[in-house]
Write an enzyme that holds these catalytic residues in place. Structure first.
Site, short mmCIF file in Angstrom:
data_model
loop_
_atom_site.label_atom_id
_atom_site.label_comp_id
_atom_site.label_asym_id
_atom_site.label_seq_id
_atom_site.Cartn_x
_atom_site.Cartn_y
_atom_site.Cartn_z
N SER A 32 4.17 30.00 -15.69
CA SER A 32 5.28 28.74 -15.40
C SER A 32 6.33 28.65 -16.31
O SER A 32 7.42 28.44 -15.71
CB SER A 32 4.26 27.44 -15.42
OG SER A 32 4.03 27.27 -16.73
N ASN A 55 9.77 33.74 -29.06
CA ASN A 55 8.63 33.31 -28.23
C ASN A 55 8.42 31.83 -28.19
O ASN A 55 9.06 30.85 -28.86
CB ASN A 55 7.18 33.71 -29.18
CG ASN A 55 5.98 33.32 -28.96
OD1 ASN A 55 5.73 33.55 -27.53
ND2 ASN A 55 5.06 32.79 -29.70
N HIS A 70 5.74 28.66 -28.23
CA HIS A 70 4.24 28.40 -28.99
C HIS A 70 4.00 26.84 -28.67
O HIS A 70 4.91 25.98 -29.19
CB HIS A 70 4.41 28.66 -30.47
CG HIS A 70 3.13 28.39 -31.11
ND1 HIS A 70 2.13 29.37 -30.87
CD2 HIS A 70 2.39 27.67 -31.67
CE1 HIS A 70 0.85 29.01 -31.60
NE2 HIS A 70 1.12 27.78 -32.00
C1 GRF Z 1 2.18 28.25 -22.89
O1 GRF Z 1 1.50 27.02 -23.33
C2 GRF Z 1 2.96 28.81 -24.09
O2 GRF Z 1 3.37 27.75 -25.04
C3 GRF Z 1 2.01 29.66 -24.64
O3 GRF Z 1 1.31 30.22 -23.61
C4 GRF Z 1 1.25 29.21 -22.21
C5 GRF Z 1 1.94 30.11 -21.23
O4 GRF Z 1 2.00 29.33 -20.09
N1 GRF Z 1 2.36 30.68 -25.54
P1 GRF Z 1 2.73 29.92 -18.88
O5 GRF Z 1 2.07 30.90 -18.52
O6 GRF Z 1 4.03 30.10 -19.07
O7 GRF Z 1 2.42 28.91 -17.74
#
Ligand code: GRF
Length: 192
Positions: free
Chosen positions: A21, A112, A114
């Site tokens: 996403s 990144n 997080h």
């Molecule tokens: C998100 O919650 C991000 O914070 C973490 O992994 C998840 C990724 O979600 N690092 P998506 O694949 O971008 O929907």
């Protein structure tokens, strides 16, 4: 990090492992005329990552790299990054830990997302731990990637309130919405 100048966009790679996403959101962002980035490559360590669909839909080159041997995997990625002249990397749900060697090669050029308010809750299962501890707020953080896990300089954060009825799943949903706001904003902050 070098800033984007004029209409020259910074060649960017996005690394994913899952639903993508954030990737989808960053592609939308990169398509804005005044966006500082242009997404040239999507790397996944999982061949079934749902997010790979966005590479197909947007005609972006995708590369699936098997991490069973991380050293070989990183070598393959590095040569690809050089070939594609990638200048900037956004990790978006990428579930492998990059080596010191790799991070040093792209020093100050990897960021990144997080899903917690760093420095609280580094590592995995942040939402479960936050709920278990009865915290009242959580959120998300965009930070530089350094060899120490989830410890690089913070670029941007956004908080959410946790209600009594929140579960790890509902909290994840709430926080993802904020992630989609701050990932582009953080990129603008450092590249514009
Ligand atoms: C998100 O919650 C991000 O914070 C973490 O992994 C998840 C990724 O979600 N690092 P998506 O694949 O971008 O929907």
């Amino acid at each position: 990090m070098k800033k984007s100048t004029g209409n020259k966009k910074i060649k960017t790679a996005i690394f994913i492992s899952g639903k993508g996403s954030n990737l989808k959101n960053l592609i939308k962002f990169s398509n804005q005329i005044n966006s500082p980035i242009s997404i040239k490559l999507i790397v996944s360590n999982k061949k079934n990552a749902k997010g790979l669909i966005y590479a197909n839909q947007n005609n972006i080159i995708k590369k699936i790299i098997n991490f069973s041997n991380p050293r070989i995997a990183e070598k393959k990625i590095l040569s690809l990054l050089i070939k594609k002249k990638i200048e900037f990397i956004c990790l978006a749900g990428f579930m492998e830990i990059l080596s010191v060697y790799f991070i040093k090669k792209f020093k100050g050029k990897i960021i990144n997302m997080h899903p917690s308010l760093l420095p609280k809750y580094k590592g995995l299962n942040t939402h479960e731990r936050v709920i278990k501890n009865n915290d009242k707020i959580s959120g998300c953080t965009v930070h530089y990637v350094t060899p120490k896990l989830d410890s690089g300089k913070i670029i941007m954060q956004k908080t959410v309130k946790i209600s009594k009825i929140d579960t790890p799943k509902s909290l994840e949903k709430k926080i993802l919405k904020k992630e989609h706001i701050i990932y582009p904003a953080a990129i603008r902050k450092i590249l514009n």
